[in-house]
Design an enzyme around this catalytic site. Sequence first.
Site, PDB file in Angstrom:
ATOM      1  N   GLU A   1     -10.837  10.555  28.808  1.00  0.00           N
ATOM      2  CA  GLU A   1     -10.798   9.603  27.692  1.00  0.00           C
ATOM      3  C   GLU A   1     -11.491   8.328  28.140  1.00  0.00           C
ATOM      4  OE1 GLU A   1     -10.508   7.427  24.667  1.00  0.00           O
ATOM      5  OE2 GLU A   1      -9.333   9.263  24.375  1.00  0.00           O
TER       6      GLU A   1
ATOM      7  N   ASP B   1     -10.575  16.582  20.771  1.00  0.00           N
ATOM      8  CA  ASP B   1     -10.244  15.870  19.540  1.00  0.00           C
ATOM      9  C   ASP B   1     -11.122  14.623  19.487  1.00  0.00           C
ATOM     10  OD1 ASP B   1      -9.110  14.767  17.308  1.00  0.00           O
ATOM     11  OD2 ASP B   1      -7.133  14.423  18.176  1.00  0.00           O
TER      12      ASP B   1
ATOM     13  N   CYS C   1     -11.511  15.455  12.566  1.00  0.00           N
ATOM     14  CA  CYS C   1     -11.165  14.667  11.380  1.00  0.00           C
ATOM     15  C   CYS C   1     -12.341  14.521  10.426  1.00  0.00           C
ATOM     16  CB  CYS C   1     -10.642  13.290  11.783  1.00  0.00           C
ATOM     17  SG  CYS C   1     -11.832  12.300  12.707  1.00  0.00           S
TER      18      CYS C   1
ATOM     19  N   CYS D   1       0.858  -1.190   0.000  1.00  0.00           N
ATOM     20  CA  CYS D   1       0.000   0.000   0.000  1.00  0.00           C
ATOM     21  C   CYS D   1       0.891   1.235   0.000  1.00  0.00           C
ATOM     22  CB  CYS D   1      -0.913  -0.005   1.228  1.00  0.00           C
ATOM     23  SG  CYS D   1      -1.912   1.482   1.368  1.00  0.00           S
TER      24      CYS D   1
ATOM     25  N   GLN E   1      -2.617   9.455  15.825  1.00  0.00           N
ATOM     26  CA  GLN E   1      -2.817  10.130  14.554  1.00  0.00           C
ATOM     27  C   GLN E   1      -2.022   9.413  13.466  1.00  0.00           C
ATOM     28  OE1 GLN E   1      -4.705  12.541  13.482  1.00  0.00           O
ATOM     29  NE2 GLN E   1      -5.506  13.471  15.346  1.00  0.00           N
TER      30      GLN E   1
END
Length: 392
Positions: A281, A321, A348, A164, A231
């Site tokens: 989180e 985020d 995102c 890839c 990320q």
Amino acid sequence: MTTVATAVGEIIGPLSVGPIAHGGHCIARHEGRVIFVRHTIPGETVMVRITDDSHERYWRGDAVEVLDAAPGRVEPPCPIAGLCGGCDFQHIAPAVQRELKTTVVRELLHQFAHLDSDVTVERVGTDDSGQDWRTRMRYGVHDGKVGLHVHRSADLVGLAPQGCLIAEKAGRDPKMLDSLAGQVHGDELIVATAASGVCVIDSGRTLMGEAVVTEQVGTHSFRARADGFWQPHRLAPGLLTSQMLLALDPRPGEHALDLYCGVGVFAAALDDAGCRVRGIEMDGPAIRLARTNVPRAQFVAGRVDRVLSRGRHRADLVVLDPPRAGAGKRAVDQIAGLRPRRIAYVACDPAALARDLASFARHDYSVTNIKGFDLFPMTHHVECVATLEPTR
């Protein structure tokens, strides 16, 4: 038995391709019906194979022949680009990809948040090939072979000889992956290419490397699970950290919340700036690693909206985020209720960002700056950082 007529597999056209839409496709029309077409560019004339006719108001299709090409069309560097579902834009020159992403971000901000923004999706780094950037990959495995999923399908397409192309070179060798495929118990391989080396995981079992890897962001080292969130673009953690600091302009002694904090990358930067940091989180293993990565900060495991609804929290600054679906109304309500002087929203998905910005606006928070970054080249995805401040 009644047979239901279907258009799937039928080739129709020629069709004139209209504007780009969120999701990696363009809009065309056939006999009054909208068709979302992949592998094309606005302004082209194409023949389209129908791949999904299950919706009354629209169909989906793939461009299979280009009769009139638009400027910006290039030969895809990967031979399976039209089959694999991962890269939407390999047929488009990188600069034109960013122009299309800019169009999508602006339109979504206008549609959902009533913002007329001049945001431009910016190139990241010096390499504009769109290749060799992705540090986290998920491969499918079937009959001892490793592949990538076809778009919107459980079917797999075998890897190209060079692997890839958007994956980092150290972890993409098909021979290496196939040599591990025989040990796989499940149907997926996760490959993490970290600063500390390559790790390959199958159903929670480590086949190669270490399950907890080390990543480097600036002067900080971070321990992170190879199969946990990080990320994917190799330049993203450093870039987004610097943008977060520019957005918040932290001052020593301020209280800062790092929401959806992962293993504490933003928390570390805020701690360096002299802030009193609390991270939230829901991923318990990530929180445990965050506590070792940033020992002076406080970390709480749980859903952001539920943790914020309990107890007393102070926040001069907030960075969030969230996952692709966005923060959602309840979390936005809780954040706005703390009245931070600045909020940095790292997103995102521009549609989810725009919806959440509209929710913040109802709490008298306005967007003072928004930036877009091409952290997912060759795909339709884009990362944005929005700065919000209270209007009163």
